[in-house]
Design a protein around this motif. Structure first.
Motif, PDB file in Angstrom:
ATOM      1  N   ARG A 126      -9.149  -5.452   3.461  1.00 18.30           N
ATOM      2  CA  ARG A 126      -8.841  -5.098   4.849  1.00 18.30           C
ATOM      3  C   ARG A 126      -9.170  -3.632   5.115  1.00 18.30           C
ATOM      4  O   ARG A 126      -9.068  -2.794   4.224  1.00 18.30           O
ATOM      5  CB  ARG A 126      -7.367  -5.351   5.147  1.00 18.30           C
ATOM      6  CG  ARG A 126      -6.984  -6.812   5.038  1.00 18.30           C
ATOM      7  CD  ARG A 126      -5.509  -6.996   5.192  1.00 18.30           C
ATOM      8  NE  ARG A 126      -4.827  -6.362   4.058  1.00 18.30           N
ATOM      9  CZ  ARG A 126      -3.524  -6.398   3.853  1.00 18.30           C
ATOM     10  NH1 ARG A 126      -2.745  -7.025   4.703  1.00 18.30           N
ATOM     11  NH2 ARG A 126      -2.979  -5.810   2.810  1.00 18.30           N
ATOM     12  N   PRO A 127      -9.555  -3.307   6.351  1.00 17.47           N
ATOM     13  CA  PRO A 127      -9.816  -1.898   6.673  1.00 17.47           C
ATOM     14  C   PRO A 127      -8.514  -1.099   6.645  1.00 17.47           C
ATOM     15  O   PRO A 127      -7.424  -1.656   6.723  1.00 17.47           O
ATOM     16  CB  PRO A 127     -10.397  -1.956   8.088  1.00 17.47           C
ATOM     17  CG  PRO A 127      -9.928  -3.254   8.650  1.00 17.47           C
ATOM     18  CD  PRO A 127      -9.777  -4.192   7.480  1.00 17.47           C
ATOM     19  N   THR A 128      -8.638   0.205   6.546  1.00 18.95           N
ATOM     20  CA  THR A 128      -7.475   1.077   6.535  1.00 18.95           C
ATOM     21  C   THR A 128      -6.690   0.908   7.830  1.00 18.95           C
ATOM     22  O   THR A 128      -7.264   0.870   8.915  1.00 18.95           O
ATOM     23  CB  THR A 128      -7.911   2.546   6.391  1.00 18.95           C
ATOM     24  OG1 THR A 128      -8.690   2.663   5.203  1.00 18.95           O
ATOM     25  CG2 THR A 128      -6.722   3.469   6.308  1.00 18.95           C
ATOM     26  N   PHE A 129      -5.377   0.788   7.695  1.00 20.41           N
ATOM     27  CA  PHE A 129      -4.515   0.587   8.856  1.00 20.41           C
ATOM     28  C   PHE A 129      -4.216   1.923   9.514  1.00 20.41           C
ATOM     29  O   PHE A 129      -3.823   2.876   8.856  1.00 20.41           O
ATOM     30  CB  PHE A 129      -3.213  -0.091   8.425  1.00 20.41           C
ATOM     31  CG  PHE A 129      -2.291  -0.388   9.562  1.00 20.41           C
ATOM     32  CD1 PHE A 129      -2.554  -1.446  10.413  1.00 20.41           C
ATOM     33  CD2 PHE A 129      -1.175   0.384   9.790  1.00 20.41           C
ATOM     34  CE1 PHE A 129      -1.707  -1.728  11.470  1.00 20.41           C
ATOM     35  CE2 PHE A 129      -0.324   0.113  10.840  1.00 20.41           C
ATOM     36  CZ  PHE A 129      -0.590  -0.948  11.683  1.00 20.41           C
ATOM     37  N   LYS A 130      -4.420   1.997  10.824  1.00 25.41           N
ATOM     38  CA  LYS A 130      -4.151   3.219  11.580  1.00 25.41           C
ATOM     39  C   LYS A 130      -2.937   2.972  12.460  1.00 25.41           C
ATOM     40  O   LYS A 130      -2.922   2.034  13.252  1.00 25.41           O
ATOM     41  CB  LYS A 130      -5.355   3.585  12.438  1.00 25.41           C
ATOM     42  CG  LYS A 130      -5.158   4.830  13.271  1.00 25.41           C
ATOM     43  CD  LYS A 130      -6.374   5.069  14.155  1.00 25.41           C
ATOM     44  CE  LYS A 130      -6.194   6.259  15.043  1.00 25.41           C
ATOM     45  NZ  LYS A 130      -5.255   6.055  16.132  1.00 25.41           N
ATOM     46  N   THR A 131      -1.929   3.798  12.317  1.00 22.49           N
ATOM     47  CA  THR A 131      -0.741   3.659  13.157  1.00 22.49           C
ATOM     48  C   THR A 131      -0.935   4.424  14.458  1.00 22.49           C
ATOM     49  O   THR A 131      -1.700   5.392  14.519  1.00 22.49           O
ATOM     50  CB  THR A 131       0.510   4.192  12.439  1.00 22.49           C
ATOM     51  OG1 THR A 131       0.300   5.560  12.113  1.00 22.49           O
ATOM     52  CG2 THR A 131       0.799   3.405  11.177  1.00 22.49           C
TER      53      THR A 131
END
Length: 83
Positions: free
Chosen positions: A35-40
């Motif tokens: 999965r791509p990096t999660f951005k909050t």
């Protein structure tokens, strides 16, 4: 932690033993998450109350609920908005 799990304990009608073994083996390989990096979302500075919002503003937010008529989003003003 994962090495202490027994694959047999997770087998059911949906997931057979080979599938569960494959899943556990992949979970033991750190850094291989596809999965791509999660951005909050980051709330905008100076937007602390509903009165700070103006028509046409574009803000980041977090979806808190989805309904048939729209989504409720937290944009940092202590009250979710319908979009």
């Amino acid at each position: 932690l994962l090495s202490g799990l027994r694959a047999e304990d997770f087998v059911d009608a949906s997931f057979g033993l080979p599938t569960v073994r494959d899943i556990l083996a992949e979970m033991q390989k750190p850094g291989r998450d596809p999965r791509p990096t999660f951005k909050t979302a980051s709330f905008a500075e100076g937007i602390d109350a509903i009165n700070d919002l103006k028509p046409g503003m574009s803000l980041e937010g977090t979806v808190t609920n989805v309904a048939a008529f729209g989504a409720f989003v937290d944009v940092g003003v202590h009250q979710d908005g319908l979009v």
